[in-house]
Each structure stands twice: as C-alpha cells, then as structure tokens.
Design an enzyme around this catalytic site. Structure first.
Site, PDB file in Angstrom:
ATOM      1  N   ALA C 239       0.829  -1.199   0.000  1.00 15.26           N
ATOM      2  CA  ALA C 239       0.000   0.000   0.000  1.00 15.26           C
ATOM      3  C   ALA C 239       0.867   1.253   0.000  1.00 15.26           C
ATOM      4  O   ALA C 239       1.981   1.260   0.536  1.00 15.26           O
ATOM      5  CB  ALA C 239      -0.898  -0.002   1.233  1.00 15.26           C
ATOM      6  N   ALA C 260       7.081  -2.076  -4.005  1.00 15.82           N
ATOM      7  CA  ALA C 260       7.057  -1.349  -2.731  1.00 15.82           C
ATOM      8  C   ALA C 260       6.018  -0.217  -2.753  1.00 15.82           C
ATOM      9  O   ALA C 260       5.413   0.087  -3.783  1.00 15.82           O
ATOM     10  CB  ALA C 260       8.445  -0.800  -2.430  1.00 15.82           C
ATOM     11  N   HIS C 261       5.871   0.442  -1.601  1.00 20.16           N
ATOM     12  CA  HIS C 261       4.871   1.489  -1.427  1.00 20.16           C
ATOM     13  C   HIS C 261       5.143   2.679  -2.334  1.00 20.16           C
ATOM     14  O   HIS C 261       6.278   3.015  -2.622  1.00 20.16           O
ATOM     15  CB  HIS C 261       4.827   1.948   0.030  1.00 20.16           C
ATOM     16  N   ASN C 262       4.076   3.257  -2.807  1.00 15.74           N
ATOM     17  CA  ASN C 262       4.100   4.500  -3.600  1.00 15.74           C
ATOM     18  C   ASN C 262       4.619   4.305  -5.020  1.00 15.74           C
ATOM     19  O   ASN C 262       4.693   5.278  -5.790  1.00 15.74           O
ATOM     20  CB  ASN C 262       4.939   5.600  -2.932  1.00 15.74           C
ATOM     21  N   SER C 280       8.485   4.364  -4.137  1.00 11.22           N
ATOM     22  CA  SER C 280       8.260   5.659  -4.783  1.00 11.22           C
ATOM     23  C   SER C 280       8.859   5.764  -6.176  1.00 11.22           C
ATOM     24  O   SER C 280       8.907   6.852  -6.757  1.00 11.22           O
ATOM     25  CB  SER C 280       8.788   6.814  -3.913  1.00 11.22           C
TER      26      SER C 280
END
Lengths: 375, 375, 375
Positions: C239, C260-262, C280
């Site tokens: 998330a 991974a996140h973002n 990211s």
C-alpha cells in the site's frame, strides 16, 4: 474508515506548533493537489504552495516559517523534519486492521493454548497446543500458530501468516500477510563429502564427480524474535537446527526476505525487500540492507554496516562499512571499479597505440644495435 | 514436545559406538555450553571440551578418540562425520508437526477425492475433485489441493500450501508453509513481434517501438515431482504449458525459489533460497545452486554444475562446471576478473606513466628524423 | 477435466485455415511425440514432422504450407505465428479452476460487503466490511479481502490470496495463489538523521555512527490496479503512504515480485519472476523486466525500457533503452564491458611487456643525455 481529529490534537501528538482555528476537524491526510476540505494537506515543502492555493484545503501541515494565512488556510501545523512528522500523522489517521474484537466462532484454538485478554482473533485462525498469545493481540484471518510458540503483548498478525512450532516472539510484533516464521531450515548432508564441500576447500577444483543424494538435518531450534520487530509479506524465517535462529529487538524486515536457519541478527536492523541471509551467518546491530542484498552462509557482518540494493556479501564485513555491488566492495571502490571498467575501451586503444609508438621507436632507435624485442 | 531416547538407542540409530552408561535417557540435543542434565550435548569437535566441563551435561556426542571420562561424562557416543551424525540425531529428537490423526471436522474434502489410510489432515484443509492423497499423509491447516492432483505416500504438507490442478507428486514429499505448486505459467504473447523478440534477434538494437499489449497463454501441463523432493516456504513452481514442469527425485528446493513453466530439473539437485529458473530451461542432475542464483529461459545447465550464491547464468553451462558471478563465469575466471578489476586503478596509472616515458623517449630519440606519431 | 472441440471450432476461434475432416473432435492438446488419437498435436514447425508420423495423431496444428495428408493426418489447422496460436489454443482447452458456482457455506462474508451476480466463491473465503466484488467473480479457497476494497468484473482469484484494506482493482483481474496486495509499506524513520540518509548525501562517507531505532510510517494510501492486470504467486504489492501504489492496465506481474509502497507502474508492462521495485519509483508504459531485476527507490524508468534478467537499475533510465547487468548498463556497453574484463589478463601482460621494452629503449637510447625517468 476515516479517523477524525482536531488540528490541536494532531499538533499535540506531533509535539508541533499549530496556528489558526485549531478546533477545526479533519478526517484524513492527502497530498495538497488532491486534498479536500476535510483533509489535512501534507505540504511540508514550499514547492507545494501553489498546489495548496489551487485546492479547497482548509488545514495543512507546513514547513517551518510558512505564511499559512497567505496560503488561504484556516489552520496549520508546522514541522521541521517532514518524515518524522509523517510517522506521527499516518499513525493518527490509520484506522487499523479490520479484525473484530473477541475470538471468531470459526477459530480453532487448542484447549492447551493460552490467549491473553482483549484479543481480536479473526475467522479460521488455528492456534496449536501449548501456544501462548499475549494481551491485546490482533490476529487476521487464516493465521496458524504452531505448538508451544509464544507471542508477546500487542501483536498484530495479518492474514495468512504461518508461525511454526517453538517460535518465541517479543512484544509489539507486527507481521504482514503470508509471512512464514519457523519453517524447517534447508540443511542437507551427503554420506560422502559433497562437491560443494570439495570446492570450498579447493576454491573451484574438482577431482572427481560422484553421485550423491541428500539426507536432511531436522530443525529443532525454533526461532527467537525480540520486541518491536516487523516482518513483511511472504518473508520466510527458518527455524534453527539446535539453537534458535534469532532476530534482535527493533529490527524491521521487508517483503519476500529469506532468513535461513541459525542466522543471528542484531537489534535495530533494516532489511529491504527480497534480501537473503544464508545459514548460520551473524549480522550485527543497526545493519541496513537495500533490496535484493544477499549474504553468504557462515560469515559475519559487523554493526552499522550499510549495503546498497543488490549488494552480495561473500566475506566478513567489518563494522561501519558501506558496501555496494556484486561482489560487495566498499562503496567508493565499487564506484571506482565501474568508472574504470567503463573506460576500458579507451585503455585498450591507448595500450595498442603505445605498442605502435614503441615499435616505431624501437625501429628508429635501433640504429645498429640489436633489438631483443621478441613480441 | 521432547522426545526420550537412551544413549544405546541413539548410538544404534547412528551406527555409532557408545561408551559408559548407555541406558541413560536424554530428551533433547543442545550445544555444550547450554546443555542441561537431560540433554545430549553435541560436542563433535575438541573445541567444545571446555564447554562440556563447565556444564551439567551427563552425556554427549563426541569426536572420535575423545576421553569421555576425563570430560566428566557418564555416557558418550563417538562419530566421525559430524554433519552426517546431525542428520540422524535431529531426526530422532524431532517431535514432528502438530497435526492430529484423522481428518479434522472442518476440512472440506471432495466426495470425488481419495485419501489414503492413516491420514492426518488439519483444520480448514480443502481437497478438490478427483485428487488422490497417498497413505500416512500429514497435511497442516489451510492447505488446498486442486482437482485431479496426486500426492504419493508419506507426504508432509505444512500449513497454507497451495497445490493447483493436475499436479503429480511422488512419495515422501515434504513441503514448507505457503509454497505454491501449479500456479499458471507466466507466458504472454503480442499479436505483433514484441520488443523483446526483436532485441533477442538484434542483440540490443530496436528499429521502432510499437505499442503492444499481452495475450496470455494458458497453462495446461501441470507439474510432475519425483520421490523424496522437498520444497521450501513460499516457493513457487509453475505449471507447464502443454507438457508438465518437472522436478526429478531427490531434489531439494529452499524458500522463495521460483521455478517457471516448462522447466525440467533433474534428480538430487539442491537450490538454496531465492533461486529463480526462467521458463523452459533444463537443469541436469545433482546441480547445486547457492542463494539468489538466476538462470535464463530456454537454456541448459549440465549435470553436477555448482553455482555460488548470486550467480546469474545466461548461457548453456556444460556439466561439472563451477560457476560464480553475474554474469556467471567459471569460478577461477570470476576470481581472476575481480582481482584484475581491483588493480585497474594502478593499471591506468601505469599506462599514463608509460605514455609519459614514451613521449619523452620520442622527443629525445627524434634527433632529426620525422615522427609520424599523430596521437 | 478435458474440454471437447471440433477442428472447425478451433480453427474458427484462431481465425485460421483448416483442412480435412474438420468435424473431427479432440479433447486436449499435446506435443507430437506423445499426442494420442484424441489430442490435437501441436506441430507448428517442420522439425515435428517425424514425431507426427510416429504417433497415433489424427489432427494437428501445422506450419503454413505443410502437407497434412503426407503426414498421415485426417485433419489439420494452419497457423503463421505459433505463439499467438498457442494463446488461442490453450485458452480453448483450459477447463478453468475448480471453484463451484455460488458462495460456499463456509465463506465468511461481511453483511456490509457487496458480491456481484454469478459469483463462484470457495471454502473459507473471508470478505471484509464494505468490500465490493464485481460480476462473475471466481474466488478460490482461503482468500481474504479487506475492508472497503473493490474488485471489478470477471476476477479470478486463486487460493490463499490476501487483499488488504482500501485496494481498488479493475476488471478481468487474474491473481495466482498466495499473492499479497495491500500489505503495509516498509517505511521507517529515525528521529535523528540516519546513516542511510547521511551516505546518500556524502556518497559513502560517514562522520559518526549513532545508535538509531526506527519509527514506522503507516500506509494509508492503499493500492490501485487497472483492468486486465495479472499478478503471480506469492508476489507482494504494498500500500502507498498517502496516495495509492498504482499498477496500470494490462500490466502482467510474475511470481515472487516485490512492488514497494508508492510505486507507480504504467500500462502493459511485463515483470518476470522475483523482480523488485523499491519505494516511490515510477515505471513507464510497456516496460519489460527479466527475472530478478531490481530498481532503486525514488527513480524513473521510461516507457518501453527492456531490462534483461538480473539487471539492477540504480539511476533514471530514459525511454526505449535496453539495459543489462548489475549495475545496469546499455546492453551493448554491458557486453563490451565484460568482453574487456575477460581480456584484462592479457592487457596486464601487454602493459608489463611494454614496460620492459620501454625500459630497454630508455637504456639503449640513453646514449649520453640525462634520463629523468624517476619511476
């Protein structure tokens, strides 16, 4: 599933200054460009000023010294270290997992297991004989916990996690879905010396290749995990052979990480996604590994080592070292090595050119005396 | 959850000599430094002698020729190859998984499935239509077995394992939690030639870049696994397209390993954690791969190849080769390559120095005749 | 579990020409060497001609221009692009997953969840509060779907998948067993500047090493996935922190992949097994990554980039680039670099030889005048 706070409450929790109408209520956090009137806009850098003005935001978290009134806000909170503020902000707005209080009717819990007070245990959870779960546990659907395992207070276990037998975990453990803790170690032996054992001694040479089959060494040692540890989705931490595989307090492990049997990891380490640590290796405290790092078996990585993503560590690493590359080199050596490799084309040309000049010099300089250049 | 044996029983199972009071009973194995009076201390090396004397141990496994009485023991077992002894010792003290005999009331088993005699099947297990499970199976909680799959005798399937449709597995299969066998292969095609197909032909060149979307090729071939295979936690073995993905007998696979569709693996191989084998590649017998090795699609790795951790194999590897590095080189070539790379700084300096000398020589030697050095 | 079609039906579905007795029925597809009388032999290349003649096959898919009567067949289908034909053929013979129509009696579905028409939902499935599942969903055993998540029409979720809270997925989603979508991002911060932050600024230097512990940043942003996406076995997509981690339409993700996140991924990408994308990072459209590729956090990979297996991308990659190696180089630079590295032994010898010659030249040419060579 939104959480409501006043600006004053949020500022107090962050230990930060607030200004304007601090009784104003927000129910979520959002980037400035998309923040609505009930969102707290996260604009800790002046680059977000335009976005703020364009939106319908009433309240924002701003960089220190920002002119909140000029930005058209009704209230603002000021922070100096944005990522630290993010920790406090996201904690406040996290509604938490969707696990109902109590023990779900479908859960299968051994009569010989002990569940602490105020547990939230989801559907289809299985808790084995002699297991002990601390106070205020939140355990998602389909988790299984093996016999004689112990988990401390305030655990959060998301769905599908497998805790094997004889796993001992501290307080405040957080574990993402489908992680496996306490699977059997991957430990096999051949009746005769194997090819792998031979090349470890000869550094690559092989005298003869024999047929070999593998006999398993069972894992009796379980796993020990300290307080405040997190483990990511589908990561696997194997049980030790005789003594436990161990993870120190405060260590955080990302998704799809592999920790082999007998590994000893210190405190406050950070292992990013897909890291792999081979059997019986010891890792110090505060070691940070980027994604896809690998560490060989039976070696030692000292305290405070930092390894960039994809670093493969084959030999002992002294404390404090910053490593990069496959094979791992000191960061500056790695950078230097690849700078040199990329200049090799020119070096080959340069050497060929020198050869030409030297050959000519040899000829022109060979006025009478014998040249023994035999190349 | 401790298992009780006399010293005589343990020695007999190991085929080893024993001395002293061999009727003495132990209920576990431990390292010498922490072994209690009911533990069998594992001290197969003279370095453990001090630890033994310091503890309260009554019985130990010792190196050949050790003086057990001088070490203060009441009984001892003597072994020559410690890791081989560890296999026998740990097997004897393993209490086994916590799966009750019989079929748990919550299990959902198709009326068209066949379960062999003496099964242990845990809570919430799902067995599909036409599946057949052999005798003495032990199946942990939350396992699912797809339609028409077959598993041989004496299987041990830990919690959360997913066996897809049309998977055929031999006897004595051991599988760690959350492994997936028989997921769909990752096989997609573009209506027009894709960029990947083009660069495989041109070795990197691209004439034009086209929009492309992917159509899936379904996996109909299932998976075939021989006898005596083990698969680690959260590993994934995909189904073949038309014929089965296959794993030969005796092969052991660690955690988080990826075996793509149509791969053929021989017998008695050993793949450590996070190894990945791309589609349609063939691996011979007794191949050993360290952690995080990768093998490209559609290639061949010969019998008895050994690849160190992190080795990436892009081209066919002949039998018996020892490989290391990314890209994979023969072990000695890899060691030589990195020794050379680390000396490159000095080589650049040396060549610059030679250039200086040669330039001076050219000037001093250019006494009158023309120098055509145009560099 | 076999599917029956006439040759005419199959040819029509493929948009291909057929010849002979096209009313003939087949119930599966097989390689020519093992095809039985009820199989459609897949022989799209002349190399299969001998295999066809040896078998008992009555019908085959052949290369264009093949003489089906000479091959002893009763019927044939002719295709020009074999892999495209494979997509159509395997789709027709896929019996589909073994999930019964309706909602299994053991499923635990929140009263506040909405399930679309014609659902197939297997045993022990858990659907959370406020979740919405589209029409014609097929959901295997032991799947859990978190609160407020949405999945479009025609989803196929295999066994053991974990969908967290606040995940929004488009139509025709296919997901292999034990994948995890929407686990918490791996995002931690230290109250003081951490060692990692420092070396990012100094490129490896460290002024002092401090004790540090990690405070978590919670993940509130969920995951957004477009239409026609596939995710492989045991892959993990985290998330986002504030905004969602996002995967564009048409993108296909293999087993054991870590997102991974973002992270923001474009449309029609293809990520093979064990790829990892750090936090990211943004990936463009139609990007193809071979197995075990890694991409650093906070960078950008342009449209149409192709990265070979094991490539580690540490810096921004412009659109259209073909990358290989660790660290990633343009494919031709990587090939050149390793060609040069493998010639380094000879280069060292060559430079040593030049040194010898130059030394001799210096001596022989030093007739009287002073040599300032001080090395």
């Amino acid at each position: 599933m939104r959480v409501s706070h006043t600006i004053a409450e949020i500022a107090a929790a962050l230990g930060a200054m607030a200004a304007g109408d601090t009784r104003l209520t927000v129910t979520g956090a959002a980037e400035p460009a998309v923040a609505g009137p009930d969102d707290l806009a996260l604009a800790m850098d002046p680059k977000y000023a335009e976005g703020l003005k364009a939106g319908s935001t009433r309240a924002a978290v701003l960089w220190e010294g920002a002119d909140w009134q000029e930005l058209g806000l009704q209230a603002a909170i000021f922070v100096s270290r944005p990522r630290v503020a993010m920790a406090g902000l996201t904690r406040q707005f996290d509604p938490g997992p969707d696990i109902a209080p109590g023990i779900h009717a479908t859960a299968v819990i051994s009569a010989e297991a002990v569940i602490g007070p105020d547990a939230h245990i989801g559907p289809f959870v299985v808790i084995g004989r002699g297991a002990r779960i601390g106070a205020r546990a939140r355990i998602g659907a389909h988790v299984s916990v093996g016999a004689e395992s112990r988990i401390g207070d305030d655990a959060l276990l998301h769905a599908g996690i497998r805790i094997g037998n004889n796993v001992r975990i501290g307080d405040r453990f957080i574990c993402q879905p489908n992680a496996v803790i306490g699977g059997d170690g991957f430990s096999f032996v051949t009746p005769e010396k194997s090819g792998v054992e031979e090349i470890r001694e000869t550094l690559g040479g092989r005298t003869e290749i024999r047929r070999q089959s593998w006999t398993r060494i069972h894992s009796l040692g379980g796993v020990e995990i300290g307080d405040d540890v997190e483990v990511g989705s589908s990561s696997a931490i194997d049980a030790g052979t005789i003594r436990a595989t161990s993870i120190g307090p405060g260590t955080k492990i990302d998704n799809l990480v592999h920790i082999a049997h007998n590994v000893q990891i210190g405190r406050d380490c950070l292992f990013a996604g897909q890291v792999g640590i081979a059997g019986s290796t010891r890792i110090g405290d505060r070691v940070v590994m980027g994604g896809q790092c690998g560490v060989s078996d039976n070696i030692f990585v000292g305290d405070d080592v930092i390894a960039g993503g994809g670093t493969k560590i084959y030999t002992n690493a002294p404390g404090g070292r910053v490593l990069l590359g496959s094979p791992a080199l000191k960061m500056e050596s790695h950078v230097e090595a690849w700078k040199n490799i990329r200049r090799l084309g020119r070096l080959f040309a340069e050497v060929a050119d020198l050869r030409d000049i030297v050959t000519r010099l040899g000829k022109s300089g060979a006025h009478g005396h014998d040249d023994d250049n035999k190349h």
